[in-house]
Design a protein around this motif. Structure first.
Motif, PDB file in Angstrom:
ATOM      1  N   VAL A  84      -3.828  -3.612  -7.518  1.00 33.09           N
ATOM      2  CA  VAL A  84      -5.054  -3.965  -6.814  1.00 33.09           C
ATOM      3  C   VAL A  84      -4.830  -5.339  -6.191  1.00 33.09           C
ATOM      4  O   VAL A  84      -4.429  -6.269  -6.878  1.00 33.09           O
TER       5      VAL A  84
ATOM      6  N   ARG B  91       0.822  -1.219   0.000  1.00 30.38           N
ATOM      7  CA  ARG B  91       0.000   0.000   0.000  1.00 30.38           C
ATOM      8  C   ARG B  91       0.851   1.262   0.000  1.00 30.38           C
ATOM      9  O   ARG B  91       0.387   2.325  -0.394  1.00 30.38           O
TER      10      ARG B  91
ATOM     11  N   HIS C  89      -8.731  -5.426  -1.633  1.00 23.67           N
ATOM     12  CA  HIS C  89      -9.871  -5.164  -2.513  1.00 23.67           C
ATOM     13  C   HIS C  89     -10.741  -6.388  -2.739  1.00 23.67           C
ATOM     14  O   HIS C  89     -11.736  -6.314  -3.474  1.00 23.67           O
TER      15      HIS C  89
ATOM     16  N   ASN D  93     -11.725   1.876   0.741  1.00 24.65           N
ATOM     17  CA  ASN D  93     -11.775   1.240  -0.575  1.00 24.65           C
ATOM     18  C   ASN D  93     -13.173   0.671  -0.811  1.00 24.65           C
ATOM     19  O   ASN D  93     -14.059   0.756   0.040  1.00 24.65           O
ATOM     20  N   ARG D  94     -13.340   0.048  -1.966  1.00 23.96           N
ATOM     21  CA  ARG D  94     -14.649  -0.435  -2.388  1.00 23.96           C
ATOM     22  C   ARG D  94     -15.154  -1.591  -1.526  1.00 23.96           C
ATOM     23  O   ARG D  94     -16.363  -1.724  -1.313  1.00 23.96           O
ATOM     24  N   VAL D  95     -14.245  -2.428  -1.051  1.00 20.57           N
ATOM     25  CA  VAL D  95     -14.679  -3.549  -0.220  1.00 20.57           C
ATOM     26  C   VAL D  95     -15.281  -3.032   1.077  1.00 20.57           C
ATOM     27  O   VAL D  95     -16.322  -3.510   1.528  1.00 20.57           O
TER      28      VAL D  95
ATOM     29  N   LEU E  72     -11.481  -7.038 -10.611  1.00 19.70           N
ATOM     30  CA  LEU E  72     -10.489  -6.273  -9.847  1.00 19.70           C
ATOM     31  C   LEU E  72      -9.768  -5.273 -10.748  1.00 19.70           C
ATOM     32  O   LEU E  72      -9.586  -4.108 -10.392  1.00 19.70           O
TER      33      LEU E  72
ATOM     34  N   ALA F 118     -14.812  -4.767  -6.688  1.00 17.79           N
ATOM     35  CA  ALA F 118     -14.418  -5.447  -5.454  1.00 17.79           C
ATOM     36  C   ALA F 118     -14.951  -6.866  -5.536  1.00 17.79           C
ATOM     37  O   ALA F 118     -16.031  -7.092  -6.065  1.00 17.79           O
TER      38      ALA F 118
END
Length: 232
Positions: free
Chosen positions: A90, A83, A112, A212-214, A131, A136
């Protein structure tokens, strides 16, 4: 996908993928499976967290599938360092049913997606494609098993208030995020361009305080589970 999927002639650039797992035979099997249709290219493999960090820096993949448990630096420690890279891939975690406790930490670190190692071949291919397209991925079997824990991870009353503060269109986007949909799919469903969807997603993440999207998807699932927050 981080880089444009520009075509040379009629050939679409394959998704560049790194596989990280300490089981060589599993990596080999996944490689054959994922590369079968030519839509995905495994640019490197890694058996430890240290190797993963090295090959990611060298090959700059679009997506990395990372085993949670590896010798030395494990998947979570490697995710934490990935990160911090200027252009991180991703990342989705490869897991098994007996590793529930790792899911919460991987979420906190910005994973993700979560995939079971025994997922159907087609599901794995679609997951990598989603992804790369900005989606996600959550294996439905993981969601069913861990949903009670997901629902207890946050402050549902606070999250209901946050969801209610979203505009109608933002709630539509959140509902589709909760289903793990990619930007392209959301755009098709709502009649929006991908650029517009990307802007909506960024706004939704910011308003929900999700990294994030998750995390946004799990908030959507928790709120829907309370019966108090309308996503439509």
């Amino acid at each position: 996908m981080r880089a444009d999927s520009a075509a040379e002639g009629s050939a679409v650039r394959p998704i560049r993928l790194v596989l990280a797992d300490d089981e060589v035979m599993l990596r080999r099997g996944l490689r054959v499976l994922l590369e079968h249709d030519g839509l995905i290219r495994v640019v490197a493999e890694a058996g430890t967290g240290e190797e993963l960090l090295s090959v990611v820096r060298t090959h700059q993949p679009d997506v990395a599938l990372i085993d949670v448990q590896m010798p030395g630096k494990d998947g979570l420690a490697a995710l934490r360092e990935l990160r911090g890279l200027p252009r991180p891939p991703v990342c989705a975690m490869l897991t098994t049913f007996d590793l529930d406790d790792y899911v919460s930490e991987a979420l906190r670190l910005g994973a993700h997606g979560f995939l079971l190692k025994d997922a159907e071949p087609g599901a794995l291919v679609r997951a990598v494609q989603d992804l790369a397209a900005g989606g996600a991925v959550l294996d439905p079997r993981i969601v069913v098993r861990l949903l009670p824990r997901f629902r207890s991870m946050g402050d549902s009353t606070h999250e209901v208030r946050l969801v209610r503060s979203l505009s109608a269109r933002e709630r539509q986007v959140l509902e589709l995020l909760g289903a793990g949909r990619s930007n392209a799919h959301i755009g098709d469903r709502l009649g929006l361009t991908e650029a517009t969807v990307k802007s909506y997603v960024s706004t939704v993440l910011s308003k929900l305080g999700a990294e994030n999207r998750v995390q946004a998807a799990l908030i959507a699932q928790r709120v829907a589970g309370t019966g108090e927050g309308e996503l439509r």
